[in-house]
Design an enzyme around this catalytic site. Structure first.
Site, short mmCIF file in Angstrom:
data_model
loop_
_atom_site.label_atom_id
_atom_site.label_comp_id
_atom_site.label_asym_id
_atom_site.label_seq_id
_atom_site.Cartn_x
_atom_site.Cartn_y
_atom_site.Cartn_z
N LYS A 116 -9.84 -6.10 4.37
CA LYS A 116 -10.43 -4.77 4.27
C LYS A 116 -11.37 -4.45 5.43
CE LYS A 116 -10.22 -4.38 -0.78
NZ LYS A 116 -8.92 -3.78 -1.05
N GLU A 200 -20.08 -0.43 1.27
CA GLU A 200 -19.81 0.93 1.73
C GLU A 200 -20.39 1.91 0.73
OE1 GLU A 200 -15.53 0.81 2.06
OE2 GLU A 200 -15.24 1.52 0.02
N GLU A 275 -4.13 4.22 1.27
CA GLU A 275 -4.93 4.70 0.15
C GLU A 275 -6.21 5.38 0.65
OE1 GLU A 275 -3.66 1.69 -3.42
OE2 GLU A 275 -5.57 1.26 -2.44
N GLU A 288 -7.71 1.47 2.00
CA GLU A 288 -6.96 0.29 2.45
C GLU A 288 -5.51 0.71 2.62
OE1 GLU A 288 -6.25 -2.86 -0.29
OE2 GLU A 288 -5.87 -1.55 -1.98
N ASN A 290 -1.66 -0.69 1.79
CA ASN A 290 -0.83 -1.70 1.13
C ASN A 290 0.50 -1.77 1.86
OD1 ASN A 290 -2.76 -2.34 -0.84
ND2 ASN A 290 -2.14 -0.61 -2.11
N PHE A 348 -8.42 -4.00 -24.83
CA PHE A 348 -7.30 -4.16 -23.90
C PHE A 348 -6.99 -5.64 -23.63
CE2 PHE A 348 -8.93 0.06 -23.15
CZ PHE A 348 -7.78 0.82 -23.06
P1 ADP Z 1 -0.62 -0.94 -6.80
O1 ADP Z 1 -1.37 0.15 -6.16
O2 ADP Z 1 0.79 -1.04 -6.32
O3 ADP Z 1 -0.77 -0.99 -8.26
P2 ADP Z 1 -2.29 -3.26 -6.82
O4 ADP Z 1 -3.27 -3.58 -5.74
O5 ADP Z 1 -2.85 -2.86 -8.12
O6 ADP Z 1 -1.34 -2.19 -6.21
O7 ADP Z 1 -1.36 -4.52 -7.00
C1 ADP Z 1 0.02 -4.48 -7.26
C2 ADP Z 1 0.42 -5.74 -7.93
O8 ADP Z 1 0.08 -6.85 -7.16
C3 ADP Z 1 -0.25 -5.86 -9.27
O9 ADP Z 1 0.73 -6.07 -10.23
C4 ADP Z 1 -1.15 -7.06 -9.14
O10 ADP Z 1 -0.93 -7.92 -10.24
C5 ADP Z 1 -0.73 -7.73 -7.88
N1 ADP Z 1 -1.88 -8.05 -7.03
C6 ADP Z 1 -2.36 -7.32 -6.02
N2 ADP Z 1 -3.38 -7.92 -5.43
C7 ADP Z 1 -3.57 -9.07 -6.08
C8 ADP Z 1 -4.45 -10.16 -5.93
N3 ADP Z 1 -5.36 -10.18 -4.98
N4 ADP Z 1 -4.36 -11.17 -6.79
C9 ADP Z 1 -3.44 -11.17 -7.74
N5 ADP Z 1 -2.54 -10.18 -7.91
C10 ADP Z 1 -2.60 -9.15 -7.10
P1 ADP Z 2 -7.90 -2.94 -4.29
O1 ADP Z 2 -7.49 -3.73 -3.11
O2 ADP Z 2 -8.43 -3.78 -5.37
O3 ADP Z 2 -6.85 -1.97 -4.70
P2 ADP Z 2 -9.37 -0.64 -3.21
O4 ADP Z 2 -10.28 -0.69 -2.03
O5 ADP Z 2 -8.05 0.01 -3.00
O6 ADP Z 2 -9.17 -2.11 -3.76
O7 ADP Z 2 -10.14 0.08 -4.39
C1 ADP Z 2 -9.63 0.14 -5.70
C2 ADP Z 2 -10.25 1.29 -6.45
O8 ADP Z 2 -11.69 1.20 -6.49
C3 ADP Z 2 -10.01 2.65 -5.84
O9 ADP Z 2 -8.81 3.20 -6.27
C4 ADP Z 2 -11.19 3.45 -6.34
O10 ADP Z 2 -10.98 3.86 -7.66
C5 ADP Z 2 -12.30 2.45 -6.36
N1 ADP Z 2 -13.11 2.49 -5.11
C6 ADP Z 2 -12.96 1.69 -4.04
N2 ADP Z 2 -13.86 1.98 -3.08
C7 ADP Z 2 -14.61 3.00 -3.54
C8 ADP Z 2 -15.72 3.76 -3.01
N3 ADP Z 2 -16.24 3.51 -1.81
N4 ADP Z 2 -16.23 4.75 -3.77
C9 ADP Z 2 -15.72 5.00 -5.00
N5 ADP Z 2 -14.70 4.34 -5.55
C10 ADP Z 2 -14.13 3.34 -4.83
MG MG Z 3 -6.05 -0.43 -3.64
#
Ligand code: ADP
Ligand code: ADP
Ligand code: MG
Length: 665
Positions: A116, A200, A275, A288, A290, A348
């Site tokens: 990140k 951040e 994203e 980020e 993906n 949940f």
């Molecule tokens: P999406 O936006 O496609 O839902 P996610 O970041 O939520 O992306 O992750 C997609 C899939 O990858 C999820 O099913 C989650 O279980 C798996 N995943 C993503 N990052 C991790 C991680 N750091 N550790 C374990 N599983 C992960």
């Molecule tokens: P991941 O790799 O776990 O998907 P992200 O950086 O994409 O991590 O963040 C996951 C979620 O967390 C985002 O969809 C948002 O809901 C929340 N989030 C992340 N960063 C921020 C921020 N700076 N301010 C508010 N919400 C955030």
């Molecule tokens: Mg994300």
């Protein structure tokens, strides 16, 4: 074009990829762990290879085992799906070294976007707007406090290697920053073996909006519009849609242009997702990227009419994208809900077991991506997602209506699932209005999800449908016992619908191809598409189409609609009078016991016998489905006895500890 593709994944995404590959005339190879020997993806694929024991670390995450499976099957390309190895640059490199094509971006793009901090620096250089913050590694909690003050509260504490919503904390003051820094750091260390943390700005009333990008190996990168994924629980997406009800054309174009610029900066070739987080003024900031197919990609497929997996395969094979940005048209609206094996009313908690009944909804505008079948086992080893349900229609309202009906039709028995919660989310006026934010669930369900009541306008229809169902059962019984329909007690016109202690007198008479049902509140015209034995009943009540699920339960039945289960008995008036005379059995009081809410391993006990606990205090930790679940005291009390020990493998409802009987005040 490839002759044979191996899918290095399992579950719904493996099935979804297999279907497209087969349609393209490509032979498919599934890989599976011992737990998945009989899984749907193995059944669907043309060939399959066992890659190891149940644990992901010994199977789906094992690069060597997958490369060996490619060698044995002769696969010339691998699609990684999402999760598992999909974002491991080392996997893409190992495949390349073995002469096998990785259906995804180049390893360098995966590596650049996998971190990140690094990806934010890169985004900044590419002219993409990033969340204001500090893009350095933070040494300790005190340094974090200093930086948080500079950024200005509230701040988001994040793990640079984070993913899946883990290692993330909001802090609104110095105390929360210290505590959050330590918690995020230890979570990052244990989940990602990398404890680099950064800070951040926390964006208030955030909306998660992401852009689907697509690049080829010839320098073309386009975007396929956005998805909004603001309905999240613990930073994990639950409901997604395309397009976003929030974006105007100008913001969409600006966001799309930035996403394309970032993808070009890393020489991106394949499908990927950039994203963003948007604030209430439609300012948006990069979160980020993906570098893989996203769980929620079907909503984009529905509104663009494209098959993203096919496009990924084609660009991986070196084909040029023939699609131009101007050719991309967003048509209609699509909504996706993620159906999980988890119990929404028990915090949940994940649920496991056998799908003793499983029927997916179908029809125009309804798409189900799943990796299970009736009789399949939901095991503890993997993600508890059962299926993704996607509906699409001309308008957002119509897509939402279709989703609500499809949720009503989705039959799942044997494991707890989140359909009641999804139905409740979709039923809120706020979801309908499109006023979304990632705080939606916390704000709409402040006390957690405690279950819903039947909507007011569904009570009379449910009562009328129950009466009509009873009438049909009566007619069936009468015809079996040789009585003429319309004669004898079982097909009488007067009934009483009993719901708990409520009694509703009902008069039902055949009318047209249905019934006229008269309740105290009025008369209703009911037609049913239902026969004894059917699980779902399509009803028309006064012209309104409604779907009810019907489970027979002894002399009564359970009606399920809108995520709500109503237990009813429909009996002749003289039986209702008898029921009123019967003593009501009080359910046993189990509140004195802490019961295991799921099968799992007792990994920690936070209390000892004789200890006084406050409401909300942690009592015990159970590990199941790779998650630690902390059980907390529901009210103040004293621990009288501990009935389990650490290391015990607990069945559902096993007693962990017992509280002292409360003394009268
Ligand atoms: P999406 O936006 O496609 O839902 P996610 O970041 O939520 O992306 O992750 C997609 C899939 O990858 C999820 O099913 C989650 O279980 C798996 N995943 C993503 N990052 C991790 C991680 N750091 N550790 C374990 N599983 C992960
Ligand atoms: P991941 O790799 O776990 O998907 P992200 O950086 O994409 O991590 O963040 C996951 C979620 O967390 C985002 O969809 C948002 O809901 C929340 N989030 C992340 N960063 C921020 C921020 N700076 N301010 C508010 N919400 C955030
Ligand atoms: Mg994300």
């Amino acid at each position: 074009m490839f002759k044979k593709i191996l899918i290095a994944n399992r579950g719904e995404i493996a099935c979804r990829i297999i279907r497209t590959a087969q349609r393209m005339g490509i032979v498919t190879v599934a890989v599976h762990s011992d737990a998945d020997a009989d899984a749907l993806h193995v059944r669907l694929a043309d060939e399959s290879v066992r890659i190891g024991p149940a644990a992901s670390a010994e199977s789906y995450l094992k690069i060597d085992a997958i490369i060996e499976a490619c060698r044995r099957s002769g696969a010339d390309a691998v699609h990684p799906g999402y999760g598992f190895l999909s974002e491991k640059a080392g996997f893409a490199e190992a495949l390349a070294a073995a002469g096998i094509t990785f259906i995804g971006p180049l390893p360098a793009a995966i590596a650049a976007m996998g971190d990140k901090i690094e990806s934010k620096k890169l985004a900044h250089e590419a002219g993409v707007s990033t969340v204001p913050g500090h893009l350095g590694i933070i040494a300790d909690a005190e340094a974090a406090v200093g930086i948080a003050r500079d950024i200005g509260y509230p701040v988001m504490i994040k793990a640079s290697a984070g993913g899946g919503g883990k290692g993330m904390r909001i802090a609104r003051d110095d105390g929360e920053t210290r505590e959050g820094f330590r918690a995020a750091q230890s979570e990052a260390r244990s989940s990602f073996a990398d404890d680099r943390i950064f800070l951040e700005k926390y964006i208030e009333e955030p909306r998660h909006i992401e852009i689907q990008v697509l690049g080829d190996a010839h320098g073309t990168v386009i975007h396929l519009g956005e998805r909004e994924c603001s309905i999240q629980r613990r930073h994990q997406k639950v409901v997604e849609e395309a397009p976003s009800p929030f974006l105007d054309a100008a913001t969409r174009e600006a966001m799309g242009a930035q996403a394309v610029a970032l993808a070009k900066a890393v020489n991106y070739r394949s499908a990927g997702t950039v994203e963003f987080i948007a604030d209430r003024n439609r300012n948006f900031y990069f979160l980020e990227m993906n570098t893989r197919l996203q769980v929620e990609h079907p909503v984009t497929e529905c509104v663009t009419g494209l098959d993203l997996v096919e496009l990924m395969i084609r660009v991986a094979a070196g084909e040029k994208l023939t699609l131009r940005q101007a050719d991309v048209r967003l048509d209609g609206w699509a909504v996706e809900t993620r159906i999980y094996a988890e119990d929404p009313v028990r915090g949940f908690l994940p649920s496991t077991g056998r799908l003793i009944r499983y029927r997916e909804p179908a029809g125009q505008g309804v798409r189900v991506d799943s990796g299970v079948f009736e009789g399949a086992e939901i095991a503890i080893y993997y993600d508890p997602m059962i299926a993704k349900l996607v509906t699409s229609a001309k308008t957002r309202d119509a897509a939402i209506d279709l989703m609500r009906t499809a949720l009503d039709e989705f039959v799942i028995r044997g494991v707890a699932h989140n359909i009641p919660f999804l139905a409740a989310v979709l039923a809120t006026p706020r979801f309908r209005s499109g006023a979304l934010s990632t705080n939606f669930i916390a704000e709409e369900f402040p006390a957690g999800f405690t279950g819903s009541q039947l909507a007011e306008d569904a009570v009379a229809p449910a009562t009328a449908v129950a009466a009509a169902v009873r009438r049909i059962l009566g007619e069936r019984e009468a015809s079996i016992s040789g009585q003429l329909p319309g004669h004898g007690a079982v097909v009488g016109t007067d009934w009483v619908v009993c719901h708990g202690s409520e009694r509703h007198a009902v008069k039902i008479i055949p009318a047209g191809d249905g019934y006229e049902v008269t309740l105290a509140t009025g008369s209703h015209c009911v037609t049913l598409d239902w026969q004894p034995g059917d699980l779902a009943c399509r009803a028309r009540v006064d012209g309104r189409a409604m779907v009810f699920q019907i489970d027979r339960d002894g002399s009564g039945f359970r009606l399920i609609h809108g995520g709500v289960t109503v237990a009813l008995q429909v009996v002749p008036p003289h039986v209702a009078a008898l029921l009123d005379l019967m003593p009501v059995k009080a359910p046993p009081d189990l509140s004195r016991f802490l019961l295991s809410p799921m099968p799992g391993l007792l990994v920690a006990l936070a209390v000892t016998e004789g200890q006084e606990v406050r409401q909300g205090e942690a009592l015990a930790t159970i590990e199941a489905m790779k998650m630690e679940n902390v059980l907390r005291a529901e009210r103040d009390g004293t621990v009288a006895a501990i009935r389990a020990k650490i290391g015990d493998s607990l069945a559902v409802d096993a007693t962990i500890l017992e509280f002292a009987v409360a003394e009268p005040a």
